[in-house]
Design a protein around this motif. Structure first.
Motif, short mmCIF file in Angstrom:
data_model
loop_
_atom_site.label_atom_id
_atom_site.label_comp_id
_atom_site.label_asym_id
_atom_site.label_seq_id
_atom_site.Cartn_x
_atom_site.Cartn_y
_atom_site.Cartn_z
N ASP A 58 -6.89 23.90 3.44
CA ASP A 58 -6.09 25.00 2.88
C ASP A 58 -5.36 25.75 3.99
O ASP A 58 -4.73 26.78 3.74
CB ASP A 58 -6.98 25.96 2.09
CG ASP A 58 -8.03 26.65 2.97
OD1 ASP A 58 -8.29 26.15 4.09
OD2 ASP A 58 -8.59 27.68 2.54
N ASN A 59 -5.42 25.24 5.20
CA ASN A 59 -4.82 25.89 6.37
C ASN A 59 -3.36 25.46 6.49
O ASN A 59 -3.07 24.32 6.90
CB ASN A 59 -5.60 25.54 7.63
CG ASN A 59 -5.08 26.28 8.85
OD1 ASN A 59 -4.13 27.06 8.77
ND2 ASN A 59 -5.69 26.02 9.99
N LEU A 60 -2.44 26.36 6.19
CA LEU A 60 -1.02 26.00 6.22
C LEU A 60 -0.50 25.76 7.63
O LEU A 60 0.56 25.18 7.80
CB LEU A 60 -0.20 27.10 5.54
CG LEU A 60 -0.50 27.33 4.05
CD1 LEU A 60 0.49 28.33 3.47
CD2 LEU A 60 -0.49 26.04 3.28
N ALA A 61 -1.25 26.18 8.64
CA ALA A 61 -0.86 25.90 10.02
C ALA A 61 -0.87 24.40 10.29
O ALA A 61 -0.22 23.93 11.23
CB ALA A 61 -1.80 26.61 10.99
N ALA A 62 -1.57 23.64 9.44
CA ALA A 62 -1.61 22.19 9.60
C ALA A 62 -0.22 21.58 9.43
O ALA A 62 0.04 20.46 9.89
CB ALA A 62 -2.57 21.57 8.59
N LEU A 63 0.70 22.30 8.79
CA LEU A 63 2.06 21.79 8.58
C LEU A 63 2.79 21.55 9.90
O LEU A 63 3.81 20.84 9.92
CB LEU A 63 2.86 22.75 7.71
CG LEU A 63 2.49 22.74 6.21
CD1 LEU A 63 3.15 23.91 5.48
CD2 LEU A 63 2.89 21.42 5.58
N ALA A 64 2.29 22.09 10.97
CA ALA A 64 2.88 21.83 12.28
C ALA A 64 2.82 20.35 12.63
O ALA A 64 3.58 19.87 13.48
CB ALA A 64 2.16 22.65 13.36
N ASP A 65 1.95 19.60 11.95
CA ASP A 65 1.80 18.17 12.20
C ASP A 65 2.62 17.32 11.24
O ASP A 65 2.41 16.10 11.16
CB ASP A 65 0.32 17.77 12.09
CG ASP A 65 -0.53 18.39 13.19
OD1 ASP A 65 -0.02 18.56 14.31
OD2 ASP A 65 -1.70 18.71 12.90
#
Length: 263
Positions: A58-65
């Motif tokens: 649920d961590n939207l920071a993962a979108l950096a990948d």
């Protein structure tokens, strides 16, 4: 391209994950879900018995990948995801329906900074059907009453469907009208005779219907029906991947499936 999937545990999310895993040119790198999902932390391919190495988060920071997000969730969630996409320079394919005008304007604003394909239906067949409706509406612009019928599964929460609205808009546009000015969204009680030049809508919600749409052109002594029926969500998934590949060549801008199919 590195692909993120929103709503990874849903029916559409799983269909998208399977499609990406089966593609030769796309790689699944992010799988998003709600914080309250019991699938958080599980491998995104567990439902297929496949280990992808991508845990649902649920961590939207993962979108950096990711290079591009595919989102078929709900308007509020999609707009939150879209802001995270802007922060991380991620493109977006949006198949979510049910946006209000403010939501649509937010997507238009975001498209000034990243590339977005936004369409109520990613199916190639549906988008061909929209073209057929425009043609029919131009030719049947008098003497015919138009009704838009749609049926979906019992869990769909917005009505009429985004596809039904797009069909109504295709007819209204061909007539040079604003759909909101000529639509009859519901009928109840003593409605009186039908007004000329109106577009009516009928909605069914039940069972596991994936999506049926029919537009009726009802004249005197004849009736023309233009129908699209979905038997699998795979058609939406494949259309979405086609949209992703289209965005590979775009840096910013708002596009629809007609743009994708014309490329």
């Amino acid at each position: 391209m590195r692909i993120a999937i929103a709503g990874a545990s849903g029916r559409m999310g799983r269909m998208l994950i399977e499609a990406v895993l089966n593609s030769e040119d796309l790689t699944l790198t992010v799988a998003l879900n709600r914080p309250d999902s019991p699938d958080i932390g599980q491998d995104a391919g567990a439902f297929l018995g496949v280990e992808t190495g991508v845990a649902i988060t649920d961590n939207l920071a993962a979108l950096a990948d990711a290079d591009c997000l595919i989102d078929f969730t709900r308007p509020e969630a999609t707009l939150t995801h879209l802001q995270a996409c802007l922060e991380h320079g991620v493109k977006c394919v949006i198949g979510t329906t049910g946006f209000d005008e403010a939501g649509k304007q937010a997507i238009q604003a975001a498209a000034q900074k990243t590339a977005i394909v936004f369409a109520p239906n990613m199916s190639v067949g549906v988008n061909v059907t929209l073209k057929l409706l425009e043609m029919a509406a131009r030719l049947l612009n008098s003497g015919y009453d138009v009704e838009v019928f749609e049926a979906h599964h019992r869990n769909k929460v917005d009505a009429p469907s985004g596809t039904a609205l797009a069909m109504g808009e295709a007819v209204a546009h061909a007539w040079g009208e604003d759909l909101n000015a000529i639509a009859d969204w519901a009928r109840h009680g003593e409605t009186g005779p039908r007004e000329t030049g109106r577009i009516g809508f009928s909605v069914v919600r039940g069972g596991d219907i994936i999506g049926d749409h029919t537009v009726y052109f009802c004249g005197t002594g004849e009736r023309i029906e233009i129908t699209h029926r979905s038997s699998s969500r795979a058609t939406y998934a494949q259309g979405s991947l086609r949209a992703v590949r289209y965005l590979a060549r775009k840096d910013f801008g708002l596009f629809d499936m007609h743009d994708v199919l014309a490329s």
